[in-house]
Design a protein around this motif. Sequence first.
Motif, PDB file in Angstrom:
ATOM      1  N   GLY A  77       0.807  -1.209   0.000  1.00 46.59           N
ATOM      2  CA  GLY A  77       0.000   0.000   0.000  1.00 46.59           C
ATOM      3  C   GLY A  77       0.841   1.259   0.000  1.00 46.59           C
ATOM      4  O   GLY A  77       0.430   2.291   0.533  1.00 46.59           O
ATOM      5  N   ASP A 131      -2.825   5.355   7.803  1.00 49.34           N
ATOM      6  CA  ASP A 131      -2.527   4.534   6.626  1.00 49.34           C
ATOM      7  C   ASP A 131      -3.136   3.142   6.713  1.00 49.34           C
ATOM      8  O   ASP A 131      -3.072   2.380   5.742  1.00 49.34           O
ATOM      9  CB  ASP A 131      -1.006   4.384   6.447  1.00 49.34           C
ATOM     10  CG  ASP A 131      -0.310   5.714   6.221  1.00 49.34           C
ATOM     11  OD1 ASP A 131      -0.822   6.499   5.411  1.00 49.34           O
ATOM     12  OD2 ASP A 131       0.731   5.951   6.850  1.00 49.34           O
ATOM     13  N   SER A 134      -5.904   1.782   3.812  1.00 51.45           N
ATOM     14  CA  SER A 134      -5.370   1.450   2.488  1.00 51.45           C
ATOM     15  C   SER A 134      -4.364   0.308   2.577  1.00 51.45           C
ATOM     16  O   SER A 134      -4.286  -0.541   1.681  1.00 51.45           O
ATOM     17  CB  SER A 134      -4.725   2.688   1.848  1.00 51.45           C
ATOM     18  OG  SER A 134      -3.669   3.187   2.651  1.00 51.45           O
ATOM     19  N   THR A 137      -6.243  -2.965   2.989  1.00 49.19           N
ATOM     20  CA  THR A 137      -6.841  -3.321   1.701  1.00 49.19           C
ATOM     21  C   THR A 137      -5.804  -3.997   0.807  1.00 49.19           C
ATOM     22  O   THR A 137      -6.072  -5.028   0.180  1.00 49.19           O
ATOM     23  CB  THR A 137      -7.396  -2.066   0.992  1.00 49.19           C
ATOM     24  OG1 THR A 137      -8.480  -1.539   1.769  1.00 49.19           O
ATOM     25  CG2 THR A 137      -7.891  -2.397  -0.403  1.00 49.19           C
TER      26      THR A 137
END
Length: 209
Positions: A77, A131, A134, A137
């Motif tokens: 990410g 953070d 993201s 993910t």
Amino acid sequence: MGGQDAAPWSEEYRQETYRALGSYEASRAEADAVFQDLAAQSGVSWSIVNPASVIGDSAAHRFGDAPAGDRRFTKLGGIRTFEVGKAGAPTVVLPGLPVNADTWAPVVTAVGHARAVDLPGLGMSAGRREDWQSWLTALVTETGARHLVGHSIGAAAAVDAATAHHDAVDQLTLVSPFFLQGHPPRTARRPALTRWYLRRKPPKRWPSG
């Protein structure tokens, strides 16, 4: 701890972090960020250490528990991320405080096809709490993470990831999740009462040998 963003915290970010992590974890993260900021301003070099007195193990960073090839930094990410274990393994441990991925090396070795990965801002990973979304993910959609094992604050991250990507996460294991810890006893919430009690309680003598 190490790994926190050394930039000073804004009041908005501080409030958001304390709401998200709770007072204990957030205060540790903030203290670490303040330390790094002061060290940078003073030009003082420093290294990341998890003292054995904190994690209860004489080998705090157990570098010997995982082969050198199984300890690595990756980009996840967009965040420089530290992990231990088999790259791309479906079982992923998300360590909480005050330990890091190295501390979980014996566990991932025993489990087999597993890895431990430091969350952004924790352990030896870069980044910040903001953070996480993201980063999580990317973890579950790009690296094949199917079974998330969350420890302490890492349990909250595991639940968030499974909730957001229920089609990608097959299994959750929560180890001492901070949000399910019992309330401390009444005496622990009243320091004055605790001090009064301890002054009057005689020390207990344990038999020798």
